[in-house]
Scaffold this active site. Structure first.
Site, PDB file in Angstrom:
ATOM      1  N   ALA A 193      -3.902 -41.002  -4.832  1.00 59.93           N
ATOM      2  CA  ALA A 193      -3.038 -40.149  -5.207  1.00 59.93           C
ATOM      3  C   ALA A 193      -2.880 -38.975  -3.910  1.00 59.93           C
ATOM      4  O   ALA A 193      -3.407 -38.459  -2.706  1.00 59.93           O
ATOM      5  CB  ALA A 193      -3.482 -39.054  -6.434  1.00 59.93           C
ATOM      6  N   GLU A 250      -5.413 -49.558   5.380  1.00 58.87           N
ATOM      7  CA  GLU A 250      -6.224 -48.526   4.093  1.00 58.87           C
ATOM      8  C   GLU A 250      -7.790 -49.943   3.424  1.00 58.87           C
ATOM      9  O   GLU A 250      -7.860 -48.702   2.364  1.00 58.87           O
ATOM     10  CB  GLU A 250      -5.022 -48.479   3.799  1.00 58.87           C
ATOM     11  CG  GLU A 250      -4.607 -47.019   4.703  1.00 58.87           C
ATOM     12  CD  GLU A 250      -3.556 -46.072   3.552  1.00 58.87           C
ATOM     13  OE1 GLU A 250      -3.348 -46.283   2.478  1.00 58.87           O
ATOM     14  OE2 GLU A 250      -2.853 -45.332   4.397  1.00 58.87           O
ATOM     15  N   LEU A 253      10.315 -46.521  16.110  1.00 61.78           N
ATOM     16  CA  LEU A 253      10.466 -45.415  17.185  1.00 61.78           C
ATOM     17  C   LEU A 253      11.166 -44.221  16.143  1.00 61.78           C
ATOM     18  O   LEU A 253      11.681 -43.159  17.012  1.00 61.78           O
ATOM     19  CB  LEU A 253      11.352 -45.450  18.038  1.00 61.78           C
ATOM     20  CG  LEU A 253      11.278 -47.332  18.598  1.00 61.78           C
ATOM     21  CD1 LEU A 253      12.207 -47.572  19.636  1.00 61.78           C
ATOM     22  CD2 LEU A 253       9.827 -46.862  19.752  1.00 61.78           C
ATOM     23  N   GLY A 254      10.225 -43.656  15.271  1.00 59.99           N
ATOM     24  CA  GLY A 254      10.672 -42.883  14.881  1.00 59.99           C
ATOM     25  C   GLY A 254      12.643 -41.921  14.734  1.00 59.99           C
ATOM     26  O   GLY A 254      13.085 -43.193  14.088  1.00 59.99           O
ATOM     27  N   SER A 255      13.237 -41.674  14.671  1.00 57.36           N
ATOM     28  CA  SER A 255      13.891 -40.700  14.744  1.00 57.36           C
ATOM     29  C   SER A 255      15.286 -41.651  15.988  1.00 57.36           C
ATOM     30  O   SER A 255      16.303 -41.499  15.790  1.00 57.36           O
ATOM     31  CB  SER A 255      14.714 -39.902  15.129  1.00 57.36           C
ATOM     32  OG  SER A 255      14.316 -38.919  15.944  1.00 57.36           O
ATOM     33  N   ASP A 261       6.241 -46.867   5.049  1.00 58.61           N
ATOM     34  CA  ASP A 261       6.174 -47.594   3.960  1.00 58.61           C
ATOM     35  C   ASP A 261       7.375 -48.398   3.366  1.00 58.61           C
ATOM     36  O   ASP A 261       7.366 -49.264   3.182  1.00 58.61           O
ATOM     37  CB  ASP A 261       5.216 -47.061   3.037  1.00 58.61           C
ATOM     38  CG  ASP A 261       4.263 -46.707   3.567  1.00 58.61           C
ATOM     39  OD1 ASP A 261       3.455 -47.471   4.359  1.00 58.61           O
ATOM     40  OD2 ASP A 261       3.309 -45.665   2.563  1.00 58.61           O
ATOM     41  N   ARG A 314      14.292 -37.225   0.801  1.00 62.90           N
ATOM     42  CA  ARG A 314      13.439 -37.156  -0.318  1.00 62.90           C
ATOM     43  C   ARG A 314      11.990 -36.605  -0.036  1.00 62.90           C
ATOM     44  O   ARG A 314      11.905 -37.032   0.998  1.00 62.90           O
ATOM     45  CB  ARG A 314      13.973 -37.058  -1.320  1.00 62.90           C
ATOM     46  CG  ARG A 314      15.371 -38.038  -2.156  1.00 62.90           C
ATOM     47  CD  ARG A 314      16.060 -38.321  -3.201  1.00 62.90           C
ATOM     48  NE  ARG A 314      17.073 -39.258  -2.925  1.00 62.90           N
ATOM     49  CZ  ARG A 314      17.263 -40.906  -3.413  1.00 62.90           C
ATOM     50  NH1 ARG A 314      16.179 -41.805  -3.814  1.00 62.90           N
ATOM     51  NH2 ARG A 314      18.040 -41.512  -2.306  1.00 62.90           N
ATOM     52  N   GLY A 347       8.309 -36.401  -1.509  1.00 57.72           N
ATOM     53  CA  GLY A 347       7.255 -38.320  -1.553  1.00 57.72           C
ATOM     54  C   GLY A 347       8.272 -39.306  -1.357  1.00 57.72           C
ATOM     55  O   GLY A 347       8.180 -39.265  -0.502  1.00 57.72           O
TER      56      GLY A 347
HETATM   57  O1  RIB Z   1       1.963 -43.770   4.604  1.00 54.97           O
HETATM   58  C1  RIB Z   1       2.097 -42.473   3.515  1.00 54.97           C
HETATM   59  C2  RIB Z   1       0.858 -43.192   2.692  1.00 54.97           C
HETATM   60  O2  RIB Z   1      -0.053 -43.102   3.701  1.00 54.97           O
HETATM   61  C3  RIB Z   1       0.799 -42.029   2.002  1.00 54.97           C
HETATM   62  O3  RIB Z   1       0.798 -42.240   0.931  1.00 54.97           O
HETATM   63  C4  RIB Z   1      -0.749 -41.836   1.828  1.00 54.97           C
HETATM   64  O4  RIB Z   1      -1.560 -42.035   0.246  1.00 54.97           O
HETATM   65  C5  RIB Z   1      -1.241 -42.522   2.492  1.00 54.97           C
HETATM   66  O5  RIB Z   1      -1.144 -43.660   2.185  1.00 54.97           O
END
Ligand code: RIB
Length: 321
Positions: A17, A145, A231-233, A267, A300, A302
């Site tokens: 979350a 993770e 490399l990001g932007s 991601d 956007r 989130g």
């Molecule tokens: O890469 C972004 C994600 O890293 C987030 O959604 C957060 O939960 C962390 O896992």
């Protein structure tokens, strides 16, 4: 390319979350700043990657763990709602759902702290119990993770099933050589690349091929033949030691957008690469597609709710893919 020929994608890892405070600028150590807004969103790198891949036409199974709580319910609803198979997401009786505390500034930059919760209970035994999901899988998508033992078990199962093992080395941690040897494609940002190689000298996007070939050779020397460096932007670079000549270094141009929230852009990129590889696309083409998907994601707020579908990406590229 048709999106109908997708092989299955298995994503093994985290669901969080995301407790996000928006602010004008990120606080310095010891400083308190006023926020400008707050949201609780579904997140976690693996859940995000699974949703991104599914929205882009992938057939995705997620292996993970949540707590028996409202955050867990939110995550199950979000991932299932995006079409992800969640039958291998276990509900822990003892641990709460993982949480990420996130700050996002006015430029969309973020910092993130995660608390593993139920993600920390995901064990090699959970991977073994989900073995049927790996049968016939074409891509297995992993990040750091959850425990290294769990990642290694999933990489081994994916490798043995003949799947392409895609490892996102985030959040950064050292990995054993045995895991590197099971990894078909490593996905890193410049910071992670420099930590992995023990070098400050990751070239910029405008560096010449000779500089990037040196980086490629150093990864190959560590057993990693195919590497995507974001490399990001500034775009990304594909390093492929399995091909010859100029195809060994491919630059993916940046997609210029107005960034609102960069959380989960990596991601979105990873999930999109997985979806396109599973559809049979070559690595460099998959990375070019993914860079558009990631660019759309930052426009956007989130993560999962911000991710694009295939038509959005095609529209932005201006061509059918
Ligand atoms: O890469 C972004 C994600 O890293 C987030 O959604 C957060 O939960 C962390 O896992």
């Amino acid at each position: 390319m048709s999106t109908e020929a997708h092989g299955r994608i298995v994503v093994v890892g985290s669901l969080n979350a995301d407790l996000t405070i928006y602010c004008d600028r990120l606080p310095l150590p010891g400083e308190t700043v006023h926020g400008t807004g707050f949201a609780v969103n579904p997140g976690g790198k693996s859940a995000n990657q699974a949703v991104a891949a599914s929205l882009l036409g992938g057939a995705v199974s997620l292996v993970g763990a949540v707590g028996d709580d409202s955050n867990g319910e939110m995550l199950l609803a979000s991932t299932a709602g995006a079409g992800v198979d969640i039958s291998h997401v276990r509900t822990s009786e003892s641990a709460a759902t993982g949480v990420a505390v996130i700050a996002v500034d006015a430029r969309g930059e973020n910092n993130i702290i995660i608390s593993a919760g139920a993600n920390g209970t995901l064990a090699p035994a959970d991977v073994a119990a989900s073995a049927d999901a790996f049968d016939g899988a074409s891509v297995v998508c992993l990040c750091l993770e959850v425990s290294l033992d769990t990642v290694a078990a999933a990489a081994r199962l994916g490798h043995d099933a003949g799947a392409t093992v895609l490892l996102n080395l985030s959040p950064y941690g050292e990995i054993p050589q045995s895991l590197a040897d099971l990894t078909d494609i490593l996905l890193v940002n410049a910071h992670e690349a420099s930590l992995f190689l023990g070098s400050d000298e990751i070239p910029g996007a405008d560096a010449d091929d000779a500089a990037w070939n040196q980086v490629r050779e150093r990864f190959a020397g560590r057993g990693l033949q195919r590497v995507l460096v974001t490399l990001g932007s500034s775009g990304s670079v594909v390093l492929d030691s399995l091909v010859s000549g100029t195809g060994r270094v491919t630059r993916i141009a940046p997609v210029k957008v107005h960034a609102v929230d960069t959380t989960g852009a990596g991601d979105a990129f990873t999930g999109a690469v997985a979806a396109r590889l599973a559809a049979g696309q070559a690595l460099a083409e998959a990375a070019a597609f993914a860079s558009v998907a990631a660019a759309l994601a930052v426009t956007r707020r989130g993560t999962q709710a911000a991710y694009a579908g295939v038509l959005d990406v095609e529209r932005m590229r201006g061509t059918g893919i």
